[in-house]
Design a protein around this motif. Structure first.
Motif, PDB file in Angstrom:
ATOM      1  N   PRO A  13       0.801  -1.235   0.000  1.00 13.92           N
ATOM      2  CA  PRO A  13       0.000   0.000   0.000  1.00 13.92           C
ATOM      3  C   PRO A  13       0.829   1.277   0.000  1.00 13.92           C
ATOM      4  N   THR A  14       2.049   1.232   0.513  1.00 19.76           N
ATOM      5  CA  THR A  14       2.866   2.450   0.558  1.00 19.76           C
ATOM      6  C   THR A  14       3.967   2.475  -0.497  1.00 19.76           C
ATOM      7  N   CYS A  15       3.986   1.512  -1.388  1.00 17.25           N
ATOM      8  CA  CYS A  15       4.988   1.542  -2.456  1.00 17.25           C
ATOM      9  C   CYS A  15       4.834   2.832  -3.259  1.00 17.25           C
ATOM     10  N   PHE A  16       5.938   3.467  -3.527  1.00 14.82           N
ATOM     11  CA  PHE A  16       6.050   4.707  -4.294  1.00 14.82           C
ATOM     12  C   PHE A  16       5.614   5.943  -3.499  1.00 14.82           C
ATOM     13  N   LEU A  17       5.262   5.788  -2.229  1.00 16.98           N
ATOM     14  CA  LEU A  17       4.824   6.925  -1.425  1.00 16.98           C
ATOM     15  C   LEU A  17       5.994   7.847  -1.074  1.00 16.98           C
ATOM     16  N   THR A  18       7.173   7.303  -0.850  1.00 15.78           N
ATOM     17  CA  THR A  18       8.329   8.161  -0.567  1.00 15.78           C
ATOM     18  C   THR A  18       8.633   9.039  -1.777  1.00 15.78           C
ATOM     19  N   ARG A  19       8.654   8.442  -2.956  1.00 15.66           N
ATOM     20  CA  ARG A  19       8.914   9.231  -4.167  1.00 15.66           C
ATOM     21  C   ARG A  19       7.830  10.272  -4.386  1.00 15.66           C
ATOM     22  N   ALA A  20       6.590   9.888  -4.148  1.00 14.33           N
ATOM     23  CA  ALA A  20       5.486  10.834  -4.315  1.00 14.33           C
ATOM     24  C   ALA A  20       5.620  11.995  -3.336  1.00 14.33           C
ATOM     25  N   THR A  21       6.014  11.696  -2.110  1.00 20.92           N
ATOM     26  CA  THR A  21       6.178  12.738  -1.100  1.00 20.92           C
ATOM     27  C   THR A  21       7.335  13.662  -1.454  1.00 20.92           C
ATOM     28  N   THR A  22       8.446  13.095  -1.921  1.00 24.43           N
ATOM     29  CA  THR A  22       9.580  13.946  -2.295  1.00 24.43           C
ATOM     30  C   THR A  22       9.228  14.842  -3.475  1.00 24.43           C
ATOM     31  N   GLU A  23       8.466  14.330  -4.416  1.00 22.30           N
ATOM     32  CA  GLU A  23       8.018  15.143  -5.553  1.00 22.30           C
ATOM     33  C   GLU A  23       7.110  16.275  -5.078  1.00 22.30           C
ATOM     34  N   ALA A  24       6.209  15.967  -4.167  1.00 21.94           N
ATOM     35  CA  ALA A  24       5.305  16.998  -3.645  1.00 21.94           C
ATOM     36  C   ALA A  24       6.084  18.064  -2.878  1.00 21.94           C
ATOM     37  N   LEU A  25       7.090  17.653  -2.113  1.00 23.80           N
ATOM     38  CA  LEU A  25       7.910  18.620  -1.374  1.00 23.80           C
ATOM     39  C   LEU A  25       8.703  19.514  -2.324  1.00 23.80           C
ATOM     40  N   GLN A  26       8.957  19.038  -3.540  1.00 23.90           N
ATOM     41  CA  GLN A  26       9.638  19.846  -4.552  1.00 23.90           C
ATOM     42  C   GLN A  26       8.656  20.746  -5.303  1.00 23.90           C
ATOM     43  N   GLY A  27       7.359  20.557  -5.056  1.00 27.63           N
ATOM     44  CA  GLY A  27       6.345  21.346  -5.747  1.00 27.63           C
ATOM     45  C   GLY A  27       5.854  20.706  -7.031  1.00 27.63           C
ATOM     46  N   ASN A  28       6.261  19.474  -7.298  1.00 26.92           N
ATOM     47  CA  ASN A  28       5.854  18.755  -8.506  1.00 26.92           C
ATOM     48  C   ASN A  28       4.627  17.897  -8.208  1.00 26.92           C
ATOM     49  N   LEU A  29       3.472  18.540  -8.064  1.00 24.98           N
ATOM     50  CA  LEU A  29       2.274  17.817  -7.636  1.00 24.98           C
ATOM     51  C   LEU A  29       1.784  16.822  -8.678  1.00 24.98           C
ATOM     52  N   SER A  30       1.888  17.157  -9.943  1.00 26.62           N
ATOM     53  CA  SER A  30       1.453  16.239 -10.992  1.00 26.62           C
ATOM     54  C   SER A  30       2.293  14.957 -10.966  1.00 26.62           C
ATOM     55  N   SER A  31       3.593  15.116 -10.889  1.00 28.02           N
ATOM     56  CA  SER A  31       4.486  13.963 -10.812  1.00 28.02           C
ATOM     57  C   SER A  31       4.236  13.175  -9.523  1.00 28.02           C
ATOM     58  N   SER A  32       4.004  13.890  -8.445  1.00 31.10           N
ATOM     59  CA  SER A  32       3.717  13.246  -7.166  1.00 31.10           C
ATOM     60  C   SER A  32       2.491  12.351  -7.269  1.00 31.10           C
ATOM     61  N   MET A  33       1.442  12.866  -7.885  1.00 29.98           N
ATOM     62  CA  MET A  33       0.196  12.098  -8.019  1.00 29.98           C
ATOM     63  C   MET A  33       0.382  10.875  -8.919  1.00 29.98           C
ATOM     64  N   GLN A  34       1.302  10.946  -9.867  1.00 31.36           N
ATOM     65  CA  GLN A  34       1.550   9.793 -10.720  1.00 31.36           C
ATOM     66  C   GLN A  34       2.219   8.664  -9.937  1.00 31.36           C
ATOM     67  N   TRP A  35       3.033   9.007  -8.955  1.00 35.31           N
ATOM     68  CA  TRP A  35       3.670   7.985  -8.123  1.00 35.31           C
ATOM     69  C   TRP A  35       2.694   7.390  -7.119  1.00 35.31           C
ATOM     70  N   HIS A  36       1.987   8.266  -6.378  1.00 39.39           N
ATOM     71  CA  HIS A  36       1.056   7.808  -5.340  1.00 39.39           C
ATOM     72  C   HIS A  36       0.144   8.973  -4.998  1.00 39.39           C
TER      73      HIS A  36
END
Length: 126
Positions: free
Chosen positions: A41-64
């Motif tokens: 259930p949490t696979c790709f959540l770290t990458r999604a969170t790091t993308e969101a912290l960078q301001g890349n919300l679209s990329s973040s949503m693609q990960w998780h």
């Protein structure tokens, strides 16, 4: 000596932000995915969170889908912890954890159904 545990949330958030700048930094692979090939259930959540912290919300949503939510929670937790000088500035009740677990598992089951049941690409390929 003063206790500085309240800085832990900001440190964690900062480390994830740095990981977003340098994705090649080491991390921990998912043991379930390594053993079974099925993402947890949490696979790709770290990458999604790091993308969101960078301001890349679209990329973040693609990960998780929970990436922006986790990033917002981490930022809020960091700010409140520093303001109040407490590691846990607000109480976390059992129902909070149950609601989060139900939402996370529901999202995971939908992704599993789409990916393995319908053959749609519901998990990122990297």
């Amino acid at each position: 000596m003063q206790r500085a545990g309240y800085l832990l949330p900001a440190t964690l958030t900062g480390c994830l932000w740095i990981k977003g700048l340098h994705p090649s930094l080491p991390g921990w692979p998912c043991p379930l995915r390594a053993l079974s090939g099925i993402p947890c259930p949490t696979c790709f959540l770290t990458r999604a969170t790091t993308e969101a912290l960078q301001g890349n919300l679209s990329s973040s949503m693609q990960w998780h889908a929970f990436g922006p939510v986790v990033a917002a929670i981490l930022i809020s937790w960091s700010v409140l912890a520093i303001q109040q000088r407490r590691l846990m500035p607000i109480a976390i009740h059992t129902w909070h954890l149950i609601a989060a677990a139900v939402a996370l598992i529901s999202y995971w089951l939908v992704r599993l159904g789409l990916n393995f049941g319908l053959g749609m690409q519901a998990f990122p390929v990297y």
